[in-house]
Design a protein around this motif. Structure first.
Motif, PDB file in Angstrom:
ATOM      1  N   ILE A 712       0.877  -1.170   0.000  1.00  0.00           N
ATOM      2  CA  ILE A 712       0.000   0.000   0.000  1.00  0.00           C
ATOM      3  C   ILE A 712       0.907   1.211   0.000  1.00  0.00           C
ATOM      4  O   ILE A 712       1.592   1.492   0.992  1.00  0.00           O
ATOM      5  N   LEU A 713       0.972   1.926  -1.116  1.00  0.00           N
ATOM      6  CA  LEU A 713       1.857   3.069  -1.243  1.00  0.00           C
ATOM      7  C   LEU A 713       1.106   4.351  -0.917  1.00  0.00           C
ATOM      8  O   LEU A 713      -0.067   4.519  -1.278  1.00  0.00           O
ATOM      9  N   ASN A 714       1.782   5.256  -0.211  1.00  0.00           N
ATOM     10  CA  ASN A 714       1.170   6.516   0.229  1.00  0.00           C
ATOM     11  C   ASN A 714      -0.183   6.261   0.883  1.00  0.00           C
ATOM     12  O   ASN A 714      -1.221   6.749   0.429  1.00  0.00           O
ATOM     13  N   PRO A 715      -0.226   5.443   1.973  1.00  0.00           N
ATOM     14  CA  PRO A 715      -1.511   5.049   2.581  1.00  0.00           C
ATOM     15  C   PRO A 715      -2.270   6.231   3.163  1.00  0.00           C
ATOM     16  O   PRO A 715      -1.678   7.229   3.585  1.00  0.00           O
ATOM     17  N   ASP A 716      -3.584   6.075   3.186  1.00  0.00           N
ATOM     18  CA  ASP A 716      -4.448   7.100   3.770  1.00  0.00           C
ATOM     19  C   ASP A 716      -4.241   7.143   5.283  1.00  0.00           C
ATOM     20  O   ASP A 716      -3.919   6.133   5.911  1.00  0.00           O
ATOM     21  N   SER A 717      -4.429   8.285   5.888  1.00  0.00           N
ATOM     22  CA  SER A 717      -4.221   8.426   7.332  1.00  0.00           C
ATOM     23  C   SER A 717      -5.217   7.611   8.139  1.00  0.00           C
ATOM     24  O   SER A 717      -5.000   7.349   9.320  1.00  0.00           O
ATOM     25  N   LEU A 718      -6.317   7.173   7.496  1.00  0.00           N
ATOM     26  CA  LEU A 718      -7.318   6.360   8.189  1.00  0.00           C
ATOM     27  C   LEU A 718      -7.047   4.859   8.059  1.00  0.00           C
ATOM     28  O   LEU A 718      -7.827   4.055   8.569  1.00  0.00           O
ATOM     29  N   GLU A 719      -5.966   4.485   7.384  1.00  0.00           N
ATOM     30  CA  GLU A 719      -5.622   3.075   7.210  1.00  0.00           C
ATOM     31  C   GLU A 719      -5.335   2.439   8.572  1.00  0.00           C
ATOM     32  O   GLU A 719      -4.575   2.967   9.380  1.00  0.00           O
ATOM     33  N   ILE A 720      -5.982   1.272   8.837  1.00  0.00           N
ATOM     34  CA  ILE A 720      -5.812   0.573  10.111  1.00  0.00           C
ATOM     35  C   ILE A 720      -4.541  -0.270  10.060  1.00  0.00           C
ATOM     36  O   ILE A 720      -4.323  -1.031   9.114  1.00  0.00           O
ATOM     37  N   LEU A 721      -3.701  -0.150  11.081  1.00  0.00           N
ATOM     38  CA  LEU A 721      -2.451  -0.912  11.145  1.00  0.00           C
ATOM     39  C   LEU A 721      -2.709  -2.302  11.700  1.00  0.00           C
ATOM     40  O   LEU A 721      -3.472  -2.461  12.658  1.00  0.00           O
ATOM     41  N   GLU A 722      -2.089  -3.306  11.105  1.00  0.00           N
ATOM     42  CA  GLU A 722      -2.258  -4.692  11.530  1.00  0.00           C
ATOM     43  C   GLU A 722      -0.923  -5.268  11.975  1.00  0.00           C
ATOM     44  O   GLU A 722       0.145  -4.760  11.617  1.00  0.00           O
ATOM     45  N   LYS A 723      -0.978  -6.353  12.747  1.00  0.00           N
ATOM     46  CA  LYS A 723       0.231  -6.988  13.257  1.00  0.00           C
ATOM     47  C   LYS A 723       1.072  -7.529  12.088  1.00  0.00           C
ATOM     48  O   LYS A 723       0.525  -8.035  11.106  1.00  0.00           O
TER      49      LYS A 723
END
Length: 740
Positions: A712-723
């Motif tokens: 995922i390049l230049n991800p949105d600030s709302l992107e949820i981080l996963e382990k």
């Protein structure tokens, strides 16, 4: 030895080296200001620093300078190998070989004839022909670097032709030595030299590719830049020693090791580390060549020097251009190739020195050759620079009928890429037999010469050594005798009656050759009676363990091919091809840390609109961004692959350099870095990028996320981080370190 004595002993060496480097530095600055190739500056610096001018400081110990120069040639050839691997040589091999062989044959005849016409002795004429037939690898490489044409298409053919020339030069040196000593031509000696060269090249290449990339890969986490540089130069010098010990040129050994390392995934990094060493000793080499220019010799032999200079420039240009056209090159790259090869250099010095050491050439030959080399070195940058306008001039002035024939011949030659099934089978068969035969013979010889003497005192020493050697060779013996090659093509050919006999004979020959090599192995360790008994036992064991041998061989072959193709696998995951339309091709560029382009999007730079180039991919660390969109940004350290024509790529290179030159001169090293972090901290898992406050904690920006093989390049600030997400973050070095 006292301190004073040590200082006196080292003083000439240190003072001479200091003088060489200072004169080279002054020459570099002056020629940079007047925008002339630096090679010319080095030669003038050497000319002035030599012993022929009393009003300039002079070098005291010429012998030491010659040693430094030899080291310079070694590192220059090592660097060439890093840039031009065996794989690249195979790609241009046919074109390069035809070009080089045509040029050498023509110049041999022309040089010999001109020597006869000037009234020289026949041996002088013979050496002269060989001397004039070999172009200078080091001078051309340096000129290409200075003029920035190494990325152009014709440069690949030039470098390939130079490599073929260097290999042929080694064979001609052996032939000249034989003729000089025995005063007659020895075909058997020449054949033996060719076989010997092929034998050692195969062993070094196969062994190097099998072991060296594996060692570098497994020790990657332990290797700092300093250690990697030391190991690389150590490997280079080790191969130089091996090449010299078996009777080859040390420069050839350096090139071979460079070509082996070029197949590793760290080739670019090693090339970057070696470049300062290469530049240092390369400068010493060119300055030393300038020192050999004697003004009195130039005056005394002015007419022969002038004649041979013209013969070299025009003869080399015409013959190389003709060879390139004969190989199927279009007119423009053929002319550029020919005009680039219009000089003589380091190999010519070596051959001239050989004639002096054997006492078969006249005393005037060496200084004359040096003078011709110096003059043609001066003209080389201008020949390369003028080659493009001259090729365009020829395109306009030559009769249209000639141009159509050249184009038609070139198109037909390029189209003859497909080969018949019989050619495919024959090539695979010969490769299979040659490589495995050489491997088996080399292991037998190594075992006989080094292992056997160690165990001969033991009662069962010969038996242990023989079966140990046989165990090592068993997979290769199986492959030589029974491994199938080109199975699809063989099945097609077997359907035709005329091919059945030759195919059966090929299989039978492989089997008989295997039995002969097995007998040769056992005969080195046992008496004939014991060898025969052991031979029968070996055949039985060989038949019983066929499957295991098959499995073991395929494991070895897989490992070799993985190393051999590692660089392409890393770079070419998505089948990036360099088959681009017309004259377009792909070239890699680095975004410097001080570049003004860092942080800009492709849309903002308008590269396609301004220069007509396209970005094929961006390599950022271990991530490759294929066919980037217009909103993708460039970052310091990015490696970008640009598609365009020679002119477009040259314009783009100037665009990059212009943006680097505009950087502040007193720029302080930034503490902002791009780092790859694996997300394991529970504090961030399950939160969006905004809620995690990674921006605030690192004073940086998340520019990419790698998740389960997807990016995922230049991800949105709302992107949820996963382990186990792999985050690419641009931020402050110290703050990023706290997240690890």
């Amino acid at each position: 030895m006292s301190a004073a004595e040590a200082t006196t002993h080292l003083y000439p060496l240190i003072s001479d080296l200091g003088l060489i480097l200072m004169t080279a530095a002054v020459a570099v600055l002056l020629f940079k200001i007047i925008k002339q190739p630096l090679v010319l500056g080095y030669l003038i610096a050497g000319f002035l620093a030599g012993n022929h001018f009393d009003f300039f400081p002079s070098v005291k110990d010429i012998h030491s300078v010659e040693i430094w120069a030899e080291i310079g040639v070694i590192f220059l050839l090592f660097s060439l190998g890093l840039e031009f691997s065996f794989k690249k040589l195979m790609k241009v091999g046919g074109t390069a070989s035809i070009t080089a062989i045509t040029q050498i044959a023509f110049m041999l005849f022309l040089g010999y004839t001109v020597g006869i016409l000037m009234g020289w002795e026949r041996m002088d004429c013979l050496f002269l022909g060989v001397i004039l037939s070999i172009s200078s690898t080091t001078i051309i490489l340096k000129t290409f670097d200075e003029l920035g044409v190494k990325a152009q298409k014709f440069a690949g053919n030039v470098i390939g032709a130079l490599i073929v020339q260097d290999i042929v030069a080694i064979l001609m040196m052996v032939l000249l030595s034989t003729i000089a000593v025995s005063s007659q031509f020895s075909g058997s000696e020449l054949l033996f030299s060719i076989l010997k060269l092929a034998f050692f090249l195969t062993i070094w290449f196969v062994g190097g590719i099998f072991f060296i990339p594996t060692i570098l890969k497994r020790a990657k986490h332990l290797l700092s830049d300093e250690m990697l540089l030391i190991i690389s130069l150590g490997l280079c010098l080790m191969m130089v020693i091996l090449a010299a010990n078996v009777g080859f040129s040390p420069a050839l050994g350096a090139f071979i090791m460079g070509s082996i390392i070029a197949e590793t995934t760290q080739a670019e990094h090693i090339e970057h580390l070696v470049k300062p060493v290469k530049d240092l000793f390369g400068a010493v080499f060119f300055v030393s060549v300038g020192m050999l220019i004697n003004p009195s010799t130039l005056v005394e032999y002015a007419i022969p020097v002038a004649i041979l200079t013209l013969v070299t420039i025009f003869g080399q240009s015409l013959s190389a251009t003709g060879g390139a056209l004969l190989s199927g090159q279009p007119l423009k790259p053929a002319v550029q190739t020919g005009m680039s090869l219009s000089q003589i250099g380091e190999f010519s010095f070596i051959i001239a020195t050989l004639g002096m050491s054997l006492g078969v050439t006249s005393s005037f030959l060496y200084p004359t050759v040096v003078a011709v080399s110096a003059v043609t070195t001066f003209t080389t940058p201008f020949m390369v620079r003028w080659s493009k306008p001259f090729s365009e001039y020829l395109s306009q002035k030559l009769p249209r009928k000639w141009l159509r024939r050249i184009e038609r011949y070139s198109a037909n030659a390029q189209a003859i890429k497909s080969v018949s099934n019989w050619q495919i089978v024959l090539r695979a068969y010969l490769t299979q037999v040659a490589i495995h035969t050489i491997i088996i013979i080399s292991v037998i010889l190594l075992s006989s010469n080094y292992l056997l003497p160690l165990v001969q005192g033991n009662k069962y020493g010969n038996l242990i050594a023989a079966f140990g050697t046989l165990a090592v060779l068993s997979p290769f013996i199986w492959a030589l005798s029974l491994r199938r090659v080109a199975t699809k093509e063989v099945q097609i050919l077997m359907a035709e009656r005329k091919y059945r006999g030759p195919l059966v004979m090929m299989v039978l020959f492989r089997f008989l050759l295997t039995l002969f090599l097995l007998g040769f192995l056992l005969n080195n360790f046992f008496s004939p009676r014991v060898a025969l008994l052991t031979f029968c036992v070996s055949i039985v064991l060989y038949i019983l363990f066929q499957r295991k041998l098959n499995k073991q061989y395929h494991r070895i072959e897989t490992h070799f091919m993985r190393n051999f193709n590692a660089r392409e696998i890393l770079r070419d995951k998505n089948n990036r091809s360099d088959l681009t339309p017309w004259d377009g091709h792909m070239t890699l560029f680095d975004i410097a840390k001080e570049s003004n382009l860092a942080g800009k999007t492709l849309k903002e730079m308008k590269l396609r609109e301004k220069m007509g180039v396209n970005i094929a991919f961006i390599k950022r660390g271990e991530i490759s961004i294929n066919i980037p969109n217009r909103n993708e940004r460039l970052f310091p350290g990015d490696e970008i692959c640009v598609i365009g024509t020679d002119d477009q790529l040259q314009q783009f290179k100037g665009f990059l350099e212009q943006n680097e030159r505009d950087a502040p001169e007193n720029e302080v090293e930034s503490d902002i870095v791009l780092q790859q972090l694996q997300l394991e901290n529970e504090e961030f898992i399950g939160k969006s990028i905004r809620d995690s406050q990674l921006r605030e904690k690192t004073s940086g920006l998340v520019v990419g996320i790698e998740r389960q093989g997807k990016r995922i390049l230049n991800p949105d600030s709302l992107e949820i981080l996963e382990k186990d997400d792999i985050l690419w973050i641009v931020g402050e070095r110290k703050l990023l370190a706290t997240l690890k």
